[in-house]
Design a protein around this motif. Structure first.
Motif, PDB file in Angstrom:
ATOM      1  N   GLY A 153       0.753  -1.251   0.090  1.00 22.63           N
ATOM      2  CA  GLY A 153      -0.039   0.058  -0.062  1.00 22.63           C
ATOM      3  C   GLY A 153       0.838   1.361   0.143  1.00 22.63           C
ATOM      4  O   GLY A 153       0.306   2.334  -0.539  1.00 22.63           O
ATOM      5  N   ALA A 154       2.020   1.194   0.638  1.00 19.10           N
ATOM      6  CA  ALA A 154       3.005   2.314   0.816  1.00 19.10           C
ATOM      7  C   ALA A 154       3.762   2.445  -0.539  1.00 19.10           C
ATOM      8  O   ALA A 154       4.667   3.314  -0.632  1.00 19.10           O
ATOM      9  CB  ALA A 154       3.877   2.349   1.925  1.00 19.10           C
ATOM     10  N   GLY A 155       3.441   1.532  -1.278  1.00 18.36           N
ATOM     11  CA  GLY A 155       4.365   1.729  -2.829  1.00 18.36           C
ATOM     12  C   GLY A 155       5.901   1.254  -2.617  1.00 18.36           C
ATOM     13  O   GLY A 155       6.742   1.869  -3.384  1.00 18.36           O
ATOM     14  N   ALA A 156       6.012   0.202  -1.682  1.00 15.89           N
ATOM     15  CA  ALA A 156       7.500  -0.128  -1.493  1.00 15.89           C
ATOM     16  C   ALA A 156       7.916  -0.623  -2.944  1.00 15.89           C
ATOM     17  O   ALA A 156       7.334  -1.456  -3.695  1.00 15.89           O
ATOM     18  CB  ALA A 156       7.503  -1.256  -0.587  1.00 15.89           C
ATOM     19  N   GLY A 157       9.595  -0.691  -3.121  1.00 13.31           N
ATOM     20  CA  GLY A 157      10.089  -0.993  -4.167  1.00 13.31           C
ATOM     21  C   GLY A 157      10.095  -2.532  -4.506  1.00 13.31           C
ATOM     22  O   GLY A 157       9.797  -3.282  -3.303  1.00 13.31           O
ATOM     23  N   PRO A 158      10.280  -3.275  -5.561  1.00 16.29           N
ATOM     24  CA  PRO A 158      10.501  -4.681  -5.573  1.00 16.29           C
ATOM     25  C   PRO A 158      11.500  -5.358  -4.682  1.00 16.29           C
ATOM     26  O   PRO A 158      11.369  -6.284  -4.260  1.00 16.29           O
ATOM     27  CB  PRO A 158      11.045  -4.757  -7.098  1.00 16.29           C
ATOM     28  CG  PRO A 158      10.616  -3.495  -7.835  1.00 16.29           C
ATOM     29  CD  PRO A 158      10.813  -2.527  -6.828  1.00 16.29           C
ATOM     30  N   SER A 159      12.723  -4.610  -4.539  1.00 17.60           N
ATOM     31  CA  SER A 159      13.623  -5.162  -3.401  1.00 17.60           C
ATOM     32  C   SER A 159      13.146  -5.362  -2.003  1.00 17.60           C
ATOM     33  O   SER A 159      13.459  -6.310  -1.399  1.00 17.60           O
ATOM     34  CB  SER A 159      14.904  -4.375  -3.419  1.00 17.60           C
ATOM     35  OG  SER A 159      14.827  -2.985  -2.991  1.00 17.60           O
ATOM     36  N   VAL A 160      12.265  -4.292  -1.716  1.00 19.44           N
ATOM     37  CA  VAL A 160      11.645  -4.555  -0.176  1.00 19.44           C
ATOM     38  C   VAL A 160      10.648  -5.799  -0.323  1.00 19.44           C
ATOM     39  O   VAL A 160      10.651  -6.420   0.478  1.00 19.44           O
ATOM     40  CB  VAL A 160      11.070  -3.125   0.095  1.00 19.44           C
ATOM     41  CG1 VAL A 160      10.164  -3.283   1.496  1.00 19.44           C
ATOM     42  CG2 VAL A 160      12.068  -2.192   0.302  1.00 19.44           C
ATOM     43  N   ILE A 161       9.787  -5.744  -1.475  1.00 19.89           N
ATOM     44  CA  ILE A 161       8.792  -6.737  -1.620  1.00 19.89           C
ATOM     45  C   ILE A 161       9.281  -8.210  -1.376  1.00 19.89           C
ATOM     46  O   ILE A 161       8.796  -9.105  -0.950  1.00 19.89           O
ATOM     47  CB  ILE A 161       7.784  -6.663  -2.593  1.00 19.89           C
ATOM     48  CG1 ILE A 161       7.127  -5.087  -2.522  1.00 19.89           C
ATOM     49  CG2 ILE A 161       6.738  -7.499  -2.957  1.00 19.89           C
ATOM     50  CD1 ILE A 161       6.372  -4.966  -1.396  1.00 19.89           C
ATOM     51  N   VAL A 162      10.520  -8.407  -2.070  1.00 16.69           N
ATOM     52  CA  VAL A 162      11.155  -9.495  -2.179  1.00 16.69           C
ATOM     53  C   VAL A 162      11.615 -10.292  -0.622  1.00 16.69           C
ATOM     54  O   VAL A 162      11.561 -11.256  -0.526  1.00 16.69           O
ATOM     55  CB  VAL A 162      12.556  -9.469  -2.899  1.00 16.69           C
ATOM     56  CG1 VAL A 162      13.376 -10.881  -2.620  1.00 16.69           C
ATOM     57  CG2 VAL A 162      12.077  -9.372  -4.543  1.00 16.69           C
ATOM     58  N   VAL A 163      11.960  -9.235   0.038  1.00 13.12           N
ATOM     59  CA  VAL A 163      12.247  -9.680   1.662  1.00 13.12           C
ATOM     60  C   VAL A 163      11.085 -10.167   2.289  1.00 13.12           C
ATOM     61  O   VAL A 163      10.911 -11.558   2.592  1.00 13.12           O
ATOM     62  CB  VAL A 163      12.557  -8.466   2.351  1.00 13.12           C
ATOM     63  CG1 VAL A 163      12.784  -8.962   3.844  1.00 13.12           C
ATOM     64  CG2 VAL A 163      13.844  -7.596   1.911  1.00 13.12           C
ATOM     65  N   TYR A 164       9.812  -9.497   2.028  1.00 11.85           N
ATOM     66  CA  TYR A 164       8.419 -10.102   2.607  1.00 11.85           C
ATOM     67  C   TYR A 164       8.119 -11.641   1.765  1.00 11.85           C
ATOM     68  O   TYR A 164       7.846 -12.488   2.639  1.00 11.85           O
ATOM     69  CB  TYR A 164       7.410  -9.356   2.231  1.00 11.85           C
ATOM     70  CG  TYR A 164       7.411  -8.071   3.063  1.00 11.85           C
ATOM     71  CD1 TYR A 164       6.847  -8.004   4.291  1.00 11.85           C
ATOM     72  CD2 TYR A 164       8.010  -7.029   2.507  1.00 11.85           C
ATOM     73  CE1 TYR A 164       6.580  -6.899   5.032  1.00 11.85           C
ATOM     74  CE2 TYR A 164       8.041  -5.602   3.269  1.00 11.85           C
ATOM     75  CZ  TYR A 164       7.506  -5.664   4.552  1.00 11.85           C
ATOM     76  OH  TYR A 164       7.404  -4.479   5.268  1.00 11.85           O
ATOM     77  N   LEU A 165       8.327 -11.640   0.674  1.00 12.72           N
ATOM     78  CA  LEU A 165       8.043 -12.820  -0.293  1.00 12.72           C
ATOM     79  C   LEU A 165       9.040 -14.177   0.307  1.00 12.72           C
ATOM     80  O   LEU A 165       8.464 -15.138   0.493  1.00 12.72           O
ATOM     81  CB  LEU A 165       8.233 -12.598  -1.784  1.00 12.72           C
ATOM     82  CG  LEU A 165       7.150 -11.617  -2.192  1.00 12.72           C
ATOM     83  CD1 LEU A 165       7.278 -11.524  -3.837  1.00 12.72           C
ATOM     84  CD2 LEU A 165       5.526 -12.135  -1.941  1.00 12.72           C
ATOM     85  N   ALA A 166      10.163 -13.574   0.640  1.00 14.61           N
ATOM     86  CA  ALA A 166      11.285 -14.827   0.928  1.00 14.61           C
ATOM     87  C   ALA A 166      10.771 -15.287   2.139  1.00 14.61           C
ATOM     88  O   ALA A 166      10.821 -16.648   2.348  1.00 14.61           O
ATOM     89  CB  ALA A 166      12.574 -14.100   1.000  1.00 14.61           C
TER      90      ALA A 166
END
Length: 252
Positions: A153-166
């Motif tokens: 929702g805050a528009g985080a970048g791909p590198s940040v989203i990868v951490v969550y997905l990992a």
């Protein structure tokens, strides 16, 4: 009533918070951006390691139920029309075997308060009246106080989203192996002569319940990243612990 606001609980939680923030500070010169995440993992492993005796008690209760299952089934067949006598004979059997029908529940209940306090470190924005600075820390750019949905929702970048997905991938893999090992353990239970067939409805129910570990994946997506990381380490530890204990404590 807020469980975490209760005086003694708040004091214990505050002490745990002081220890984990000190650990973060200790690790920071070496681990850098990984310090907070590493501290969460180390605290989780330390707590779960201390609770291994409860896990062993749970596994022993599983094997106890297997051992007395034929005798329980015989009692149920013999006294199925006499429920009061069935209850009496069942309790006599448990006393004879020095076991308890609640043996599998007690270890889980005893662990719950400890795990709840540790979990509180990773979800509460305020601890004992002060800010929880741990949730303001980052893990490889991802804020530990934000959930996956909050980051999206805050528009985080791909590198940040990868951490969550990992982190979610680790929980998903652990949930899958937990399901498979649980099904394999249930299938390995010895069958005995005269045992009644399991009703189809119960088979379907057991099959559906085998997917329950995946609820953790959904839950981890909506809680702060710190809590999701805790769940990843905790579920992986539980899987490894249960697998090892079932082999070590298996009847010879």
């Amino acid at each position: 009533m807020d469980f975490y606001a209760f005086g003694p609980i708040a004091a214990v939680l505050d002490t745990a918070y002081t220890l984990i923030t000190a650990l973060v500070d200790f690790l920071d010169p070496v681990a850098g951006a990984l310090a907070a995440g590493l501290a969460i993992a180390l605290v989780t492993v330390g707590v779960r390691g201390a609770l291994v005796p409860f896990g062993a008690a749970l596994v022993r209760s599983e094997y106890t139920r297997r051992r007395i299952a034929p005798r329980l089934a015989a009692l149920q067949l013999k006294y199925k029309k006499k429920p009061e006598l069935l209850t009496q004979k069942t309790m006599e059997l448990y006393r004879e075997e020095k076991a308890s029908p609640l043996a599998g529940i007690a270890p889980a209940l005893l662990q719950a308060p400890v795990l709840s306090i540790v979990y509180g470190l990773f979800i509460l924005t305020e601890i004992n009246g002060h800010e929880n600075a741990l949730l303001g820390a980052d893990l490889l750019g991802a804020r530990l106080g934000d959930s996956l949905f909050a980051a999206l929702g805050a528009g985080a970048g791909p590198s940040v989203i990868v951490v969550y997905l990992a982190v979610l991938a680790v929980i998903s893999a652990t949930s899958w192996f937990t399901r498979m090992t649980g099904l394999a353990f249930a299938a390995s239970a010895p069958r005995f002569e005269g045992a009644p067939d399991v009703p189809p409805a119960m088979v379907r129910t057991m099959g559906a319940m085998s997917w329950l570990p995946f609820i953790t994946v959904v839950f981890a997506a909506v809680v702060p990243l710190a809590a999701a990381l805790y769940l990843a380490v905790s579920t992986a530890w539980t899987l490894a612990e249960r697998t090892i204990l079932r082999r070590v404590l298996a009847p010879r």
